[in-house]
Motif scaffolding. Structure first.
Motif, PDB file in Angstrom:
ATOM      1  N   MET A 279      -8.491  -2.121  -5.459  1.00  0.00           N
ATOM      2  CA  MET A 279      -9.138  -1.422  -4.342  1.00  0.00           C
ATOM      3  C   MET A 279      -8.108  -0.679  -3.485  1.00  0.00           C
ATOM      4  SD  MET A 279     -12.196  -0.948  -3.212  1.00  0.00           S
ATOM      5  CE  MET A 279     -13.190  -2.315  -3.841  1.00  0.00           C
ATOM      6  N   PHE A 280      -6.908  -1.229  -3.402  1.00  0.00           N
ATOM      7  CA  PHE A 280      -5.854  -0.585  -2.600  1.00  0.00           C
ATOM      8  C   PHE A 280      -5.389   0.734  -3.216  1.00  0.00           C
ATOM      9  CE2 PHE A 280      -5.518  -5.012  -1.218  1.00  0.00           C
ATOM     10  CZ  PHE A 280      -5.395  -4.860   0.157  1.00  0.00           C
ATOM     11  N   LEU A 281      -5.664   0.908  -4.490  1.00  0.00           N
ATOM     12  CA  LEU A 281      -5.197   2.124  -5.195  1.00  0.00           C
ATOM     13  C   LEU A 281      -6.227   3.248  -5.188  1.00  0.00           C
ATOM     14  CD1 LEU A 281      -3.810   0.459  -8.475  1.00  0.00           C
ATOM     15  CD2 LEU A 281      -2.825   0.476  -6.177  1.00  0.00           C
ATOM     16  N   LEU A 282      -7.468   2.861  -4.917  1.00  0.00           N
ATOM     17  CA  LEU A 282      -8.597   3.755  -5.163  1.00  0.00           C
ATOM     18  C   LEU A 282      -8.427   5.138  -4.540  1.00  0.00           C
ATOM     19  CD1 LEU A 282     -11.350   3.699  -6.580  1.00  0.00           C
ATOM     20  CD2 LEU A 282     -12.366   3.009  -4.387  1.00  0.00           C
ATOM     21  N   HIS A 283      -8.116   5.166  -3.236  1.00  0.00           N
ATOM     22  CA  HIS A 283      -8.007   6.454  -2.555  1.00  0.00           C
ATOM     23  C   HIS A 283      -6.752   7.221  -2.966  1.00  0.00           C
ATOM     24  CE1 HIS A 283     -11.261   6.374   0.594  1.00  0.00           C
ATOM     25  NE2 HIS A 283     -11.395   5.202  -0.003  1.00  0.00           N
ATOM     26  N   HIS A 284      -5.763   6.501  -3.429  1.00  0.00           N
ATOM     27  CA  HIS A 284      -4.545   7.180  -3.892  1.00  0.00           C
ATOM     28  C   HIS A 284      -4.770   7.825  -5.260  1.00  0.00           C
ATOM     29  CE1 HIS A 284      -2.056   5.627  -0.676  1.00  0.00           C
ATOM     30  NE2 HIS A 284      -2.673   4.466  -0.839  1.00  0.00           N
ATOM     31  N   LEU A 285      -5.424   7.086  -6.117  1.00  0.00           N
ATOM     32  CA  LEU A 285      -5.631   7.593  -7.479  1.00  0.00           C
ATOM     33  C   LEU A 285      -6.724   8.651  -7.523  1.00  0.00           C
ATOM     34  CD1 LEU A 285      -5.422   4.288  -9.567  1.00  0.00           C
ATOM     35  CD2 LEU A 285      -3.607   5.925  -9.039  1.00  0.00           C
TER      36      LEU A 285
ATOM     37  N   ARG B  19       3.347   3.674 -16.112  1.00  0.00           N
ATOM     38  CA  ARG B  19       3.266   3.327 -14.680  1.00  0.00           C
ATOM     39  C   ARG B  19       4.347   3.976 -13.820  1.00  0.00           C
ATOM     40  NH1 ARG B  19       1.603  -2.907 -13.794  1.00  0.00           N
ATOM     41  NH2 ARG B  19       1.781  -2.184 -11.645  1.00  0.00           N
TER      42      ARG B  19
ATOM     43  N   ARG C  22       2.443   9.738  -9.064  1.00  0.00           N
ATOM     44  CA  ARG C  22       3.322   9.527 -10.212  1.00  0.00           C
ATOM     45  C   ARG C  22       3.925  10.865 -10.628  1.00  0.00           C
ATOM     46  NH1 ARG C  22       0.954   5.871 -15.102  1.00  0.00           N
ATOM     47  NH2 ARG C  22      -0.086   4.826 -13.388  1.00  0.00           N
TER      48      ARG C  22
ATOM     49  N   VAL D  98      -3.288   2.882   3.115  1.00  0.00           N
ATOM     50  CA  VAL D  98      -4.602   2.665   2.530  1.00  0.00           C
ATOM     51  C   VAL D  98      -5.671   2.636   3.615  1.00  0.00           C
ATOM     52  CG1 VAL D  98      -5.991   1.102   1.164  1.00  0.00           C
ATOM     53  CG2 VAL D  98      -3.564   1.337   0.683  1.00  0.00           C
TER      54      VAL D  98
ATOM     55  N   TYR E  88      -3.842  -6.798 -12.524  1.00  0.00           N
ATOM     56  CA  TYR E  88      -4.662  -6.463 -11.359  1.00  0.00           C
ATOM     57  C   TYR E  88      -6.115  -6.910 -11.545  1.00  0.00           C
ATOM     58  CZ  TYR E  88      -1.374  -3.516  -8.680  1.00  0.00           C
ATOM     59  OH  TYR E  88      -0.336  -3.048  -7.914  1.00  0.00           O
TER      60      TYR E  88
ATOM     61  N   TYR F 193      -3.171  -1.150 -14.643  1.00  0.00           N
ATOM     62  CA  TYR F 193      -2.233  -1.955 -13.872  1.00  0.00           C
ATOM     63  C   TYR F 193      -2.363  -3.404 -14.311  1.00  0.00           C
ATOM     64  CZ  TYR F 193      -1.762   2.331 -11.338  1.00  0.00           C
ATOM     65  OH  TYR F 193      -1.495   3.636 -11.045  1.00  0.00           O
TER      66      TYR F 193
ATOM     67  N   PRO G 168      -2.783  -9.715   0.021  1.00  0.00           N
ATOM     68  CA  PRO G 168      -2.457  -8.633  -0.921  1.00  0.00           C
ATOM     69  C   PRO G 168      -2.053  -7.345  -0.215  1.00  0.00           C
ATOM     70  CG  PRO G 168      -4.831  -9.093  -0.923  1.00  0.00           C
ATOM     71  CD  PRO G 168      -4.171 -10.184  -0.130  1.00  0.00           C
TER      72      PRO G 168
ATOM     73  N   ARG H 131      -4.253   4.933 -15.966  1.00  0.00           N
ATOM     74  CA  ARG H 131      -4.022   4.287 -14.677  1.00  0.00           C
ATOM     75  C   ARG H 131      -4.399   2.813 -14.818  1.00  0.00           C
ATOM     76  NH1 ARG H 131      -1.463   8.063 -14.415  1.00  0.00           N
ATOM     77  NH2 ARG H 131      -1.390   9.737 -12.864  1.00  0.00           N
TER      78      ARG H 131
ATOM     79  N   TRP I 143      -7.296  -6.100  -5.801  1.00  0.00           N
ATOM     80  CA  TRP I 143      -6.005  -5.410  -5.654  1.00  0.00           C
ATOM     81  C   TRP I 143      -6.140  -3.928  -6.026  1.00  0.00           C
ATOM     82  CZ3 TRP I 143      -3.082  -9.812  -8.738  1.00  0.00           C
ATOM     83  CH2 TRP I 143      -3.168 -11.008  -8.012  1.00  0.00           C
TER      84      TRP I 143
ATOM     85  N   HIS J 180       2.043  -6.793 -10.454  1.00  0.00           N
ATOM     86  CA  HIS J 180       1.098  -7.778  -9.890  1.00  0.00           C
ATOM     87  C   HIS J 180       1.796  -9.043  -9.393  1.00  0.00           C
ATOM     88  CE1 HIS J 180       0.741 -11.034 -12.945  1.00  0.00           C
ATOM     89  NE2 HIS J 180       1.161 -10.106 -13.773  1.00  0.00           N
TER      90      HIS J 180
ATOM     91  N   PHE K 224       2.763   1.735  -8.251  1.00  0.00           N
ATOM     92  CA  PHE K 224       2.229   0.672  -7.389  1.00  0.00           C
ATOM     93  C   PHE K 224       2.849  -0.646  -7.832  1.00  0.00           C
ATOM     94  CE2 PHE K 224      -1.032   3.981  -7.087  1.00  0.00           C
ATOM     95  CZ  PHE K 224      -1.069   4.118  -5.711  1.00  0.00           C
TER      96      PHE K 224
ATOM     97  N   LEU L  94      -9.578   2.005   3.716  1.00  0.00           N
ATOM     98  CA  LEU L  94     -10.758   1.682   2.901  1.00  0.00           C
ATOM     99  C   LEU L  94     -11.960   1.381   3.788  1.00  0.00           C
ATOM    100  CD1 LEU L  94      -9.051  -0.540   0.219  1.00  0.00           C
ATOM    101  CD2 LEU L  94      -9.887   1.761  -0.050  1.00  0.00           C
TER     102      LEU L  94
ATOM    103  N   ILE M 132       2.406  -9.297  -5.678  1.00  0.00           N
ATOM    104  CA  ILE M 132       1.255  -9.334  -4.758  1.00  0.00           C
ATOM    105  C   ILE M 132       0.994 -10.777  -4.334  1.00  0.00           C
ATOM    106  CG2 ILE M 132      -1.198  -8.804  -4.483  1.00  0.00           C
ATOM    107  CD1 ILE M 132      -0.864  -6.640  -6.659  1.00  0.00           C
TER     108      ILE M 132
ATOM    109  N   PHE N 171       1.112  -3.632  -0.604  1.00  0.00           N
ATOM    110  CA  PHE N 171       0.786  -2.204  -0.595  1.00  0.00           C
ATOM    111  C   PHE N 171       1.332  -1.514   0.650  1.00  0.00           C
ATOM    112  CE2 PHE N 171      -2.039  -4.346  -3.454  1.00  0.00           C
ATOM    113  CZ  PHE N 171      -1.937  -3.556  -4.587  1.00  0.00           C
TER     114      PHE N 171
END
Lengths: 247, 247
Positions: free
Chosen positions: B51-57, A33, A3, A245, B45, B42, A234, B40, B49, A226, A223, A247, A229, A238
């Motif tokens: 979970m897709f942001l976790l590594h980015h954030l 956001r 961001r 991503v 969410y 969303y 989902p 942060r 969903w 919602h 991101f 994971l 999505i 992304f």
């Protein structure tokens, strides 16, 4: 997506922008956001002291410099010599040169950064004296430590530097005085902003950002919303968003 | 000094925390000049969903991970199957496992990070139905899409994961229901927070941060208070602050 950042650099009027009804809160909300609004306001600071922060707040080697920065000083620099806030005084010429240094540095940080100077608000001397009285009683100063006819010079310095260097300037000093009763409508103690005063700053900053193509609508969500999505798949939302991503 | 970060990770109840009277605004204000509060949140969410942001954030290679993070999900995961918000539903076991993954990841980011789970607030079914009616009129659902006796399971999942993994948990679901009239006092539409509901979250988060030694008073200002600056020798205040200023 990282961001982007919008930084508010200034004195107490910027520091207090994060309080309820503050212009920083309104901005942060508008850019929810989409961008982080970071408040870098330092109560009591003049441009001379803020100069010590410049390289820390805006390191030249940052890979993520702000997309926009407001520079909002002058209220303290304009404090009068020989009065109670003398220590904060910075001479007019130095103030102007400090602003130039701020702008030059920010341009060096990022040639695309939107830089917005904001002039100090007008001063209501009566409000300052009443504030001093409420705080110090009998010991209060009987002459104001700031006067509007000096602050206007610092406001003009902002305009001149902005013109010289090709950046935007919000002439808050003039704008506020266009409204009858500005002395108490916009100023709580003759210097700091009421809720309505904060609204004026917010409105003016948003206007300048909009004109620069930085309206919130123009900036993407970091991101997906919602509603975009697909609950069965989902991951697609992304991937479209170019998020790698793992994971 | 780089100002530390506090991250609020969650759904719409976190996203809206940056609005007027929001708990995020109150936190940002409490930590003014000491820490940045980054929202942060969303809307809509669930944990699947998010979970897709976790590594980015929260990138594992960050040199400046947050000093504290709130994880505030469950309101959407608890949406019922077969009702209008079905697409947001996440089964209880998966929800719990997702929370574990969030906590594990944050611990990996920083072993010293203060991690605070917040349970979803209670649901007021009447409030949900009234909201649906106000939005969709005749077409509104006649059965609520979330019910309190299911949301409590998700609240309990938060408590269990927090206990298992040795992190804090604010049982907002229970705390709010201790007050008579919580249904409308704390919830605006049976799910989201009123100003008073925001105050409850703020108060509880502050309490947990305080107990963890992270009260605002314990964190230093990023730069000196102006009263510490000697106007004849301003550089001294910044040297004491270990700022290597090169101008």
């Amino acid at each position: 997506m990282v961001r982007p950042k919008i930084v508010l650099f200034g004195d107490s009027i910027t520091e207090q922008s994060i309080r309820e009804n503050g212009w920083g809160v309104s901005l942060a909300n508008a850019y929810s956001r989409r961008a982080d609004v970071l408040v870098r306001g330092y109560g009591g600071y003049n441009t001379r002291w803020a100069m010590f922060l410049l390289h820390h707040l805006f390191p030249l080697d940052s890979t993520t410099p702000p997309i926009a920065t407001t520079i909002f000083f002058g209220a303290n620099d304009a404090a009068l010599i020989g009065r109670t806030s003398e220590r904060q005084h910075v001479p007019y010429e130095e103030f102007k040169e400090n602003l130039r240094k701020f702008v030059r540095h920010l341009k060096e940080c990022s040639p695309t950064m939107k830089i917005v100077l904001i002039t100090p608000p007008p001063v209501n001397e009566k409000g300052r004296l009443a504030y001093a009285k409420s705080k110090y009683g009998e010991k209060a100063t009987e002459v104001p430590e700031r006067i509007n006819e000096v602050t206007v010079q610092y406001a003009n310095a902002c305009l001149e530097v902005a013109y010289e260097m090709g950046v935007s300037c919000i002439n808050l000093w003039a704008i506020m005085q266009h409204t009858d009763g500005w002395q108490t409508k916009y100023l709580s103690d003759g210097l700091h902003l009421t809720a309505e005063g904060n609204t004026v700053v917010y409105r003016e900053v948003i206007k300048v950002f909009d004109e620069a193509g930085l309206s919130a609508d123009n900036l993407p969500f970091d991101f997906p919303h919602h509603s975009k999505i697909d609950s069965k798949h989902p991951e697609r939302a992304f991937q479209q968003n170019a998020c790698d991503v793992q994971l």
